[in-house]
Design an enzyme around this catalytic site. Structure first.
Site, PDB file in Angstrom:
ATOM      1  N   SER A 129       4.968  14.694  -8.073  1.00  0.00           N
ATOM      2  CA  SER A 129       5.279  15.198  -6.628  1.00  0.00           C
ATOM      3  C   SER A 129       4.649  16.183  -6.139  1.00  0.00           C
ATOM      4  O   SER A 129       4.661  16.667  -4.839  1.00  0.00           O
ATOM      5  CB  SER A 129       6.903  15.251  -6.447  1.00  0.00           C
ATOM      6  OG  SER A 129       7.357  14.051  -6.900  1.00  0.00           O
ATOM      7  N   HIS A 168       6.945  20.932  -6.474  1.00  0.00           N
ATOM      8  CA  HIS A 168       6.951  20.910  -5.111  1.00  0.00           C
ATOM      9  C   HIS A 168       6.470  21.934  -4.397  1.00  0.00           C
ATOM     10  O   HIS A 168       5.758  21.955  -3.289  1.00  0.00           O
ATOM     11  CB  HIS A 168       8.634  20.536  -4.549  1.00  0.00           C
ATOM     12  CG  HIS A 168       9.065  19.260  -5.394  1.00  0.00           C
ATOM     13  ND1 HIS A 168      10.091  18.693  -4.665  1.00  0.00           N
ATOM     14  CD2 HIS A 168       8.609  18.384  -5.998  1.00  0.00           C
ATOM     15  CE1 HIS A 168      10.619  17.404  -5.323  1.00  0.00           C
ATOM     16  NE2 HIS A 168       9.344  17.171  -6.195  1.00  0.00           N
TER      17      HIS A 168
END
Length: 299
Positions: A203, A250
């Site tokens: 991610s 992230h």
């Protein structure tokens, strides 16, 4: 009677009504290629020594005094315009899917590819992880998923965000953005997370694409509300009270994506390559320093 040599441009042929760009039939234009005489719109015309040429004549190197690549149409960020603007995105998507299938087929691969600082996989076993010299985990974890919903969301994000970014940045710049964002997310996870906490870092690269998209939309003066809403929603999910998400990946990917995006789309034309690849180099140096400092602390 004089004859023209084969392939020489002829006089303009009579056209009924306004001429339309041969590559964009919906656009009227009064400009023609000085070599082949075909009508071209402002987006297709390439400056030549005299007048303008179409992209096809430029690719063929038709007498401008420069190689075809020197006058090739460029994207907003200075990358060459590609026939397939999603080629790298398709390859990255394929790599992610291939790794996912491989892990499903052989679960032991997960321990070999996951991002891990330093831990024992079994009681009394030797410590393993990045601190032990397994640097490859910073790269392999960028393509690693375990749950179907995880890869589904990330691949949708890669397709929706990656395609437009690849078209604007060009293949090399886009690939640098993806890889460096993923590395930055992995480096921040390695630095801040517990050393024995395994992490799937895919991610981080997607958040890098999201950060660069915010920068690009601001650069093009587009409506920022949709992308800011998507960013806010993803940040809420990242910091949800139930945990289980490597927020460090992230955040690290997002920061790298924003910084690289600024360097890519705001670089002055006269120093474009220096600023763009300099930004990428600084990001890579920061990743190396973080990894080196954390490794020294763990060993």
């Amino acid at each position: 009677m004089d004859q023209q040599p084969p392939g020489a441009p002829g006089p303009p042929s009579p056209v009924e009504g306004p001429a339309r760009c041969y590559r964009h039939p919906d656009r009227e234009t009064a400009i023609r290629c000085t070599r082949c005489n075909r009508p071209i719109c402002p987006d297709c015309m390439v400056s030549a020594s005299v007048g303008f040429q179409c992209p096809d004549c430029v690719r063929q190197g038709s007498g401008t005094g420069h190689s075809a690549s020197a006058a090739r149409p460029r994207t907003l960020a200075g990358g060459p315009v590609a026939a397939d603007p999603r080629l790298v995105t398709k390859i990255l998507l394929g790599i992610n899917l291939a790794v996912f299938v491989a892990v499903l087929a052989d679960g032991s691969l997960l321990d070999e590819l996951v991002l891990l600082g330093r831990a024992n996989f079994y009681y009394g076993g030797p410590p393993e992880g990045i601190a032990e010299g397994q640097w490859y985990r910073l790269v392999t974890s960028m393509f690693l998923h375990q749950e179907v919903w995880h890869i589904a969301f990330n691949m949708l994000g890669l397709w929706w965000l990656g395609g437009p970014l690849e078209a604007v940045l060009g293949r090399a710049r886009y690939l640098a953005l993806y890889l460096l964002s993923g590395l930055a997310g992995g480096a921040l996870t390695y630095w801040l997370a517990a050393p024995n906490q395994p992490s799937l870092g895919a991610s981080g690269a997607i958040f890098g694409l999201l950060g660069a998209t915010v920068v690009l939309m601001r650069r093009l003066n587009y409506d920022m509300r949709p992308v800011l809403m998507i960013l806010a929603l993803n940040l809420v999910i990242t910091f949800n009270p139930w945990g289980g998400i490597a927020w460090q990946a992230h955040v690290g990917g997002l920061i790298a994506g924003v910084l690289i995006g600024i360097g890519m789309v705001h670089a002055p034309r006269e120093r474009r390559n220096l600023v763009q690849f300099g930004t990428c180099a600084v990001t890579l140096v920061a990743v190396v320093l973080i990894v080196a400092v954390r490794t020294a602390a763990l060993t």
